[in-house]
Scaffold this active site. Structure first.
Site, PDB file in Angstrom:
ATOM      1  N   LYS A 166      21.276   4.143   0.802  1.00 23.85           N
ATOM      2  CA  LYS A 166      21.785   4.359   2.159  1.00 23.85           C
ATOM      3  C   LYS A 166      22.402   3.091   2.752  1.00 23.85           C
ATOM      4  O   LYS A 166      23.054   3.149   3.793  1.00 23.85           O
ATOM      5  CB  LYS A 166      20.658   4.872   3.056  1.00 23.85           C
ATOM      6  CG  LYS A 166      20.111   6.224   2.642  1.00 23.85           C
ATOM      7  CD  LYS A 166      18.956   6.658   3.534  1.00 23.85           C
ATOM      8  CE  LYS A 166      18.396   7.999   3.100  1.00 23.85           C
ATOM      9  NZ  LYS A 166      17.713   7.942   1.782  1.00 23.85           N
ATOM     10  N   ASN A 197      16.516   7.809  -4.154  1.00 28.86           N
ATOM     11  CA  ASN A 197      15.298   8.428  -3.653  1.00 28.86           C
ATOM     12  C   ASN A 197      14.268   8.531  -4.765  1.00 28.86           C
ATOM     13  O   ASN A 197      14.549   9.041  -5.845  1.00 28.86           O
ATOM     14  CB  ASN A 197      15.611   9.818  -3.105  1.00 28.86           C
ATOM     15  CG  ASN A 197      16.506   9.765  -1.885  1.00 28.86           C
ATOM     16  OD1 ASN A 197      16.048   9.862  -0.760  1.00 28.86           O
ATOM     17  ND2 ASN A 197      17.805   9.561  -2.096  1.00 28.86           N
ATOM     18  N   VAL A 198      13.072   8.056  -4.477  1.00 30.12           N
ATOM     19  CA  VAL A 198      11.990   8.120  -5.460  1.00 30.12           C
ATOM     20  C   VAL A 198      11.364   9.509  -5.398  1.00 30.12           C
ATOM     21  O   VAL A 198      10.844   9.924  -4.363  1.00 30.12           O
ATOM     22  CB  VAL A 198      10.934   7.038  -5.191  1.00 30.12           C
ATOM     23  CG1 VAL A 198       9.788   7.159  -6.187  1.00 30.12           C
ATOM     24  CG2 VAL A 198      11.566   5.660  -5.259  1.00 30.12           C
ATOM     25  N   ASP A 244       1.838  -8.465   9.028  1.00 27.22           N
ATOM     26  CA  ASP A 244       3.085  -7.762   9.315  1.00 27.22           C
ATOM     27  C   ASP A 244       4.247  -8.692   8.987  1.00 27.22           C
ATOM     28  O   ASP A 244       4.189  -9.889   9.294  1.00 27.22           O
ATOM     29  CB  ASP A 244       3.120  -7.367  10.801  1.00 27.22           C
ATOM     30  CG  ASP A 244       4.183  -6.330  11.116  1.00 27.22           C
ATOM     31  OD1 ASP A 244       5.325  -6.479  10.615  1.00 27.22           O
ATOM     32  OD2 ASP A 244       3.891  -5.382  11.857  1.00 27.22           O
ATOM     33  N   TYR A 287      18.919   3.078   9.645  1.00 35.68           N
ATOM     34  CA  TYR A 287      18.108   2.611   8.522  1.00 35.68           C
ATOM     35  C   TYR A 287      19.000   1.962   7.461  1.00 35.68           C
ATOM     36  O   TYR A 287      18.756   0.837   7.017  1.00 35.68           O
ATOM     37  CB  TYR A 287      17.308   3.767   7.922  1.00 35.68           C
ATOM     38  CG  TYR A 287      16.689   3.438   6.585  1.00 35.68           C
ATOM     39  CD1 TYR A 287      15.853   2.339   6.437  1.00 35.68           C
ATOM     40  CD2 TYR A 287      16.946   4.234   5.464  1.00 35.68           C
ATOM     41  CE1 TYR A 287      15.287   2.028   5.214  1.00 35.68           C
ATOM     42  CE2 TYR A 287      16.375   3.930   4.243  1.00 35.68           C
ATOM     43  CZ  TYR A 287      15.553   2.825   4.112  1.00 35.68           C
ATOM     44  OH  TYR A 287      15.006   2.520   2.902  1.00 35.68           O
ATOM     45  N   SER A 318      15.945  -2.273  -1.783  1.00 35.52           N
ATOM     46  CA  SER A 318      16.939  -1.725  -0.873  1.00 35.52           C
ATOM     47  C   SER A 318      17.056  -0.223  -1.104  1.00 35.52           C
ATOM     48  O   SER A 318      16.167   0.401  -1.683  1.00 35.52           O
ATOM     49  CB  SER A 318      18.280  -2.426  -1.072  1.00 35.52           C
ATOM     50  OG  SER A 318      19.231  -1.981  -0.125  1.00 35.52           O
ATOM     51  N   THR A 331       0.814  -1.221   0.000  1.00 35.25           N
ATOM     52  CA  THR A 331       0.000   0.000   0.000  1.00 35.25           C
ATOM     53  C   THR A 331       0.844   1.266   0.000  1.00 35.25           C
ATOM     54  O   THR A 331       0.300   2.371   0.026  1.00 35.25           O
ATOM     55  CB  THR A 331      -0.936   0.031   1.225  1.00 35.25           C
ATOM     56  OG1 THR A 331      -0.151  -0.108   2.418  1.00 35.25           O
ATOM     57  CG2 THR A 331      -1.961  -1.095   1.164  1.00 35.25           C
ATOM     58  N   SER A 339       3.840   3.980  -1.645  1.00 32.82           N
ATOM     59  CA  SER A 339       3.929   4.667  -2.939  1.00 32.82           C
ATOM     60  C   SER A 339       4.409   3.720  -4.028  1.00 32.82           C
ATOM     61  O   SER A 339       3.824   3.646  -5.118  1.00 32.82           O
ATOM     62  CB  SER A 339       4.885   5.860  -2.838  1.00 32.82           C
ATOM     63  OG  SER A 339       4.464   6.775  -1.857  1.00 32.82           O
TER      64      SER A 339
END
Length: 246
Positions: A131, A171-172, A65, A139, A128, A14, A16
């Site tokens: 980072k 980064n998207v 989960d 993270y 992945s 769910t 982006s």
């Protein structure tokens, strides 16, 4: 195409990326079953209304989960391909809640791997982040551990036939919680300046569509054990702030 007449499960479906991936799979392929696995019932409800409004016969929504191995096993019953997109991604929140980040990003990776092997899944591709390369925050460190787990999973799978690979990109642009979204929200609220942690900071950029295309292509061509890294442009955060800021 690998997704044609296959059964596919997307963890964190769910988010982006998950929503964009579902749209592309339904538009370009004919999956027999497409399972959205996530823990937020409200996001699942909204997604069911939007993709598409009249519903789709292949779509299934599964509350669960990645920390719950038994639930994952149930969700992966009869699944051919898994895209693992579920993660704790916010850097400051991960720093303040380290045990939660570890349980989701590392423990969750272990659960996905074991559930996939036990359920007879054919291919698993895990998302992945840049980072994870020489990480300096929790993270990134947890995603590095996750990546190594997915690569090693090819040895654990042995004769089961399950194959695991990783896609590691940047980064998207415009995704939920991204710096672009944060800067634009600050400007809309009347901010006179934008915060930069370090003027040397850079970001690698990829569009949502490029990310989806990259994952689908790698899912089709993976052999198992790869960490796929696309060549994508980078930008200094200072330049981004100047472009967005007042």
């Amino acid at each position: 195409p690998v997704a044609a007449m296959a059964t596919i499960l997307i963890t964190g479906g769910t988010g982006s990326f998950g929503r964009a991936l579902v749209k592309e799979i339904l538009a370009r392929h004919k999956p027999r079953r497409l399972v959205i696995f996530s823990r937020d019932e409200q996001k699942q409800f909204r997604m069911a209304q939007d993709l598409p409004p009249e519903g789709h016969p292949a779509l299934r929504y599964f509350i669960g989960d990645v920390r719950d191995r038994e639930r994952l096993r149930r969700a992966m019953d009869g699944i051919d391909f898994v895209v693992h997109a579920a993660a704790m991604k916010h850097v400051p929140i991960a720093e303040y809640n380290p045990f939660e980040c570890i349980r989701t990003n590392i423990g969750g990776a272990e659960n996905v791997i074991n559930a996939a092997i036990d359920s007879g899944v054919s291919r698993v591709i895990a998302l992945s982040t840049d980072k994870a390369a020489n990480p300096i925050n929790l993270y990134g460190a947890t995603k590095l551990c996750s990546d190594k787990c997915f690569v090693a999973a090819n040895h654990l799978a042995a004769s089961s036939g399950a194959r695991f690979a990783v896609v590691r990109y940047g980064n998207v642009i415009g995704s939920r919680g991204s710096v672009v979204e944060s800067f634009k929200r600050m400007v809309a609220k009347g901010a006179k300046s934008l915060p930069i942690t370090d003027k040397r900071m850079t970001r690698f950029w990829i569009t949502l569509r490029q990310g989806v295309d990259f994952v689908l292509a790698r899912l089709q061509h993976m052999q198992g054990g790869e960490i796929f890294v696309p060549k994508i442009p980078s930008m200094k955060l200072v330049d981004l702030a100047k472009a967005i800021g007042p």
